[in-house]
Design a protein around this motif. Structure first.
Motif, PDB file in Angstrom:
ATOM      1  N   LEU A   1       0.877  -1.161   0.000  1.00  0.00           N
ATOM      2  CA  LEU A   1       0.000   0.000   0.000  1.00  0.00           C
ATOM      3  C   LEU A   1       0.916   1.211   0.000  1.00  0.00           C
ATOM      4  O   LEU A   1       1.701   1.399   0.948  1.00  0.00           O
ATOM      5  CB  LEU A   1      -0.912  -0.003   1.226  1.00  0.00           C
ATOM      6  CG  LEU A   1      -1.863   1.173   1.385  1.00  0.00           C
ATOM      7  CD1 LEU A   1      -2.804   1.285   0.180  1.00  0.00           C
ATOM      8  CD2 LEU A   1      -2.673   1.050   2.654  1.00  0.00           C
ATOM      9  N   GLU A   2       0.869   1.978  -1.080  1.00  0.00           N
ATOM     10  CA  GLU A   2       1.741   3.140  -1.249  1.00  0.00           C
ATOM     11  C   GLU A   2       3.210   2.780  -1.015  1.00  0.00           C
ATOM     12  O   GLU A   2       3.942   3.497  -0.334  1.00  0.00           O
ATOM     13  CB  GLU A   2       1.289   4.288  -0.334  1.00  0.00           C
ATOM     14  CG  GLU A   2      -0.078   4.826  -0.708  1.00  0.00           C
ATOM     15  CD  GLU A   2      -0.506   6.012   0.142  1.00  0.00           C
ATOM     16  OE1 GLU A   2       0.349   6.641   0.811  1.00  0.00           O
ATOM     17  OE2 GLU A   2      -1.706   6.322   0.126  1.00  0.00           O
ATOM     18  N   GLY A   3       3.623   1.632  -1.553  1.00  0.00           N
ATOM     19  CA  GLY A   3       5.022   1.232  -1.495  1.00  0.00           C
ATOM     20  C   GLY A   3       5.471   0.580  -0.200  1.00  0.00           C
ATOM     21  O   GLY A   3       6.647   0.281  -0.036  1.00  0.00           O
ATOM     22  N   ARG A   4       4.551   0.348   0.718  1.00  0.00           N
ATOM     23  CA  ARG A   4       4.906  -0.292   1.996  1.00  0.00           C
ATOM     24  C   ARG A   4       4.194  -1.631   2.105  1.00  0.00           C
ATOM     25  O   ARG A   4       2.972  -1.697   1.957  1.00  0.00           O
ATOM     26  CB  ARG A   4       4.513   0.604   3.164  1.00  0.00           C
ATOM     27  CG  ARG A   4       5.315   1.917   3.160  1.00  0.00           C
ATOM     28  CD  ARG A   4       4.945   2.767   4.323  1.00  0.00           C
ATOM     29  NE  ARG A   4       5.422   2.137   5.546  1.00  0.00           N
ATOM     30  CZ  ARG A   4       6.017   2.785   6.535  1.00  0.00           C
ATOM     31  NH1 ARG A   4       6.221   4.076   6.447  1.00  0.00           N
ATOM     32  NH2 ARG A   4       6.394   2.165   7.609  1.00  0.00           N
ATOM     33  N   ALA A   5       4.956  -2.681   2.382  1.00  0.00           N
ATOM     34  CA  ALA A   5       4.378  -4.020   2.534  1.00  0.00           C
ATOM     35  C   ALA A   5       3.701  -4.120   3.903  1.00  0.00           C
ATOM     36  O   ALA A   5       4.329  -3.897   4.940  1.00  0.00           O
ATOM     37  CB  ALA A   5       5.458  -5.083   2.404  1.00  0.00           C
ATOM     38  N   LEU A   6       2.419  -4.440   3.899  1.00  0.00           N
ATOM     39  CA  LEU A   6       1.656  -4.515   5.145  1.00  0.00           C
ATOM     40  C   LEU A   6       1.981  -5.784   5.924  1.00  0.00           C
ATOM     41  O   LEU A   6       2.200  -6.842   5.340  1.00  0.00           O
ATOM     42  CB  LEU A   6       0.158  -4.488   4.843  1.00  0.00           C
ATOM     43  CG  LEU A   6      -0.357  -3.268   4.090  1.00  0.00           C
ATOM     44  CD1 LEU A   6      -1.859  -3.392   3.873  1.00  0.00           C
ATOM     45  CD2 LEU A   6      -0.034  -1.986   4.822  1.00  0.00           C
ATOM     46  N   ASN A   7       1.986  -5.662   7.245  1.00  0.00           N
ATOM     47  CA  ASN A   7       2.113  -6.808   8.148  1.00  0.00           C
ATOM     48  C   ASN A   7       0.743  -7.002   8.784  1.00  0.00           C
ATOM     49  O   ASN A   7       0.302  -6.160   9.561  1.00  0.00           O
ATOM     50  CB  ASN A   7       3.143  -6.533   9.253  1.00  0.00           C
ATOM     51  CG  ASN A   7       4.517  -6.312   8.700  1.00  0.00           C
ATOM     52  OD1 ASN A   7       4.924  -6.996   7.776  1.00  0.00           O
ATOM     53  ND2 ASN A   7       5.232  -5.340   9.249  1.00  0.00           N
ATOM     54  N   VAL A   8       0.081  -8.096   8.436  1.00  0.00           N
ATOM     55  CA  VAL A   8      -1.281  -8.321   8.928  1.00  0.00           C
ATOM     56  C   VAL A   8      -1.328  -9.622   9.708  1.00  0.00           C
ATOM     57  O   VAL A   8      -0.820 -10.651   9.255  1.00  0.00           O
ATOM     58  CB  VAL A   8      -2.285  -8.368   7.762  1.00  0.00           C
ATOM     59  CG1 VAL A   8      -3.712  -8.538   8.278  1.00  0.00           C
ATOM     60  CG2 VAL A   8      -2.185  -7.110   6.911  1.00  0.00           C
ATOM     61  N   SER A   9      -1.922  -9.564  10.890  1.00  0.00           N
ATOM     62  CA  SER A   9      -2.083 -10.763  11.722  1.00  0.00           C
ATOM     63  C   SER A   9      -3.323 -10.577  12.590  1.00  0.00           C
ATOM     64  O   SER A   9      -3.898  -9.487  12.642  1.00  0.00           O
ATOM     65  CB  SER A   9      -0.853 -10.975  12.605  1.00  0.00           C
ATOM     66  OG  SER A   9      -0.670  -9.866  13.462  1.00  0.00           O
ATOM     67  N   GLN A  10      -3.712 -11.654  13.267  1.00  0.00           N
ATOM     68  CA  GLN A  10      -4.841 -11.515  14.180  1.00  0.00           C
ATOM     69  C   GLN A  10      -4.388 -10.658  15.352  1.00  0.00           C
ATOM     70  O   GLN A  10      -3.273 -10.832  15.874  1.00  0.00           O
ATOM     71  CB  GLN A  10      -5.324 -12.873  14.676  1.00  0.00           C
ATOM     72  CG  GLN A  10      -6.598 -12.746  15.491  1.00  0.00           C
ATOM     73  CD  GLN A  10      -7.412 -14.020  15.536  1.00  0.00           C
ATOM     74  OE1 GLN A  10      -6.950 -15.076  15.175  1.00  0.00           O
ATOM     75  NE2 GLN A  10      -8.641 -13.901  15.987  1.00  0.00           N
ATOM     76  N   ALA A  11      -5.218  -9.719  15.737  1.00  0.00           N
ATOM     77  CA  ALA A  11      -4.866  -8.812  16.832  1.00  0.00           C
ATOM     78  C   ALA A  11      -4.851  -9.568  18.154  1.00  0.00           C
ATOM     79  O   ALA A  11      -5.689 -10.434  18.388  1.00  0.00           O
ATOM     80  CB  ALA A  11      -5.861  -7.660  16.893  1.00  0.00           C
ATOM     81  N   ARG A  12      -3.889  -9.235  18.990  1.00  0.00           N
ATOM     82  CA  ARG A  12      -3.842  -9.813  20.334  1.00  0.00           C
ATOM     83  C   ARG A  12      -4.799  -9.031  21.221  1.00  0.00           C
ATOM     84  O   ARG A  12      -5.047  -7.840  20.987  1.00  0.00           O
ATOM     85  CB  ARG A  12      -2.430  -9.703  20.897  1.00  0.00           C
ATOM     86  CG  ARG A  12      -1.428 -10.559  20.160  1.00  0.00           C
ATOM     87  CD  ARG A  12      -0.105 -10.632  20.899  1.00  0.00           C
ATOM     88  NE  ARG A  12       0.458  -9.324  21.184  1.00  0.00           N
ATOM     89  CZ  ARG A  12       1.492  -8.799  20.517  1.00  0.00           C
ATOM     90  NH1 ARG A  12       2.072  -9.460  19.561  1.00  0.00           N
ATOM     91  NH2 ARG A  12       1.953  -7.604  20.822  1.00  0.00           N
ATOM     92  N   PRO A  13      -5.309  -9.673  22.260  1.00  0.00           N
ATOM     93  CA  PRO A  13      -6.198  -8.934  23.193  1.00  0.00           C
ATOM     94  C   PRO A  13      -5.454  -7.747  23.793  1.00  0.00           C
ATOM     95  O   PRO A  13      -4.245  -7.823  24.038  1.00  0.00           O
ATOM     96  CB  PRO A  13      -6.513  -9.961  24.278  1.00  0.00           C
ATOM     97  CG  PRO A  13      -6.252 -11.291  23.652  1.00  0.00           C
ATOM     98  CD  PRO A  13      -5.145 -11.054  22.635  1.00  0.00           C
ATOM     99  N   ARG A  14      -6.169  -6.682  24.008  1.00  0.00           N
ATOM    100  CA  ARG A  14      -5.572  -5.481  24.583  1.00  0.00           C
ATOM    101  C   ARG A  14      -5.127  -5.755  26.007  1.00  0.00           C
ATOM    102  O   ARG A  14      -5.884  -6.316  26.804  1.00  0.00           O
ATOM    103  CB  ARG A  14      -6.606  -4.360  24.552  1.00  0.00           C
ATOM    104  CG  ARG A  14      -6.029  -3.032  24.882  1.00  0.00           C
ATOM    105  CD  ARG A  14      -7.053  -1.951  24.630  1.00  0.00           C
ATOM    106  NE  ARG A  14      -6.417  -0.679  24.897  1.00  0.00           N
ATOM    107  CZ  ARG A  14      -6.823   0.455  24.417  1.00  0.00           C
ATOM    108  NH1 ARG A  14      -7.887   0.487  23.641  1.00  0.00           N
ATOM    109  NH2 ARG A  14      -6.208   1.573  24.697  1.00  0.00           N
ATOM    110  N   GLU A  15      -3.910  -5.332  26.326  1.00  0.00           N
ATOM    111  CA  GLU A  15      -3.394  -5.545  27.683  1.00  0.00           C
ATOM    112  C   GLU A  15      -3.945  -4.490  28.618  1.00  0.00           C
ATOM    113  O   GLU A  15      -4.147  -3.342  28.248  1.00  0.00           O
ATOM    114  CB  GLU A  15      -1.864  -5.486  27.671  1.00  0.00           C
ATOM    115  CG  GLU A  15      -1.241  -6.629  26.901  1.00  0.00           C
ATOM    116  CD  GLU A  15       0.281  -6.553  26.860  1.00  0.00           C
ATOM    117  OE1 GLU A  15       0.854  -5.752  27.625  1.00  0.00           O
ATOM    118  OE2 GLU A  15       0.860  -7.307  26.077  1.00  0.00           O
ATOM    119  N   LYS A  16      -4.188  -4.920  29.854  1.00  0.00           N
ATOM    120  CA  LYS A  16      -4.668  -3.988  30.869  1.00  0.00           C
ATOM    121  C   LYS A  16      -3.556  -3.022  31.245  1.00  0.00           C
ATOM    122  O   LYS A  16      -2.415  -3.410  31.389  1.00  0.00           O
ATOM    123  CB  LYS A  16      -5.117  -4.748  32.114  1.00  0.00           C
ATOM    124  CG  LYS A  16      -6.230  -5.748  31.855  1.00  0.00           C
ATOM    125  CD  LYS A  16      -7.572  -5.067  31.864  1.00  0.00           C
ATOM    126  CE  LYS A  16      -8.708  -6.061  31.764  1.00  0.00           C
ATOM    127  NZ  LYS A  16      -9.236  -6.231  30.439  1.00  0.00           N
TER     128      LYS A  16
END
Length: 90
Positions: A73-88
């Motif tokens: 996307l606009e010359g940058r390779a995206l890193n896509v993964s399942q999001a981890r749960p938000r830490e408290k």
């Protein structure tokens, strides 16, 4: 089903890209996003270069990762993964 199970982390976003542009890019790749959030610095309102895409069902998570991970996307390779749960936070 919780939103966390259907949320994808998207890293290496161009700093000037908008949520609308990410939505159009995802749609182009066959990913139907329910919501898109680009994380911004709270003081400067500048993108931090990552965000989240939420898809409708857990079954759509892996196909969405496969469709978007490594795509440019606009010359940058995206890193896509399942999001981890938000830490408290304290």
């Amino acid at each position: 089903m919780t939103e966390e199970n259907t949320k994808l982390y998207v890293g290496n976003l161009p700093f000037n890209v908008t949520e609308k542009e990410v939505a159009a890019f995802a749609e182009e790749k066959g990913v139907a996003a329910v919501s898109i959030t680009i994380v911004k610095d709270r003081y400067t309102d500048r993108s931090k270069g990552f965000g989240f895409i939420t898809v409708e069902t857990e079954e759509q998570v892996q196909p969405a990762i496969d469709a978007l991970n490594g795509q440019e996307l606009e010359g940058r390779a995206l890193n896509v993964s399942q999001a981890r749960p938000r830490e408290k936070r304290n």
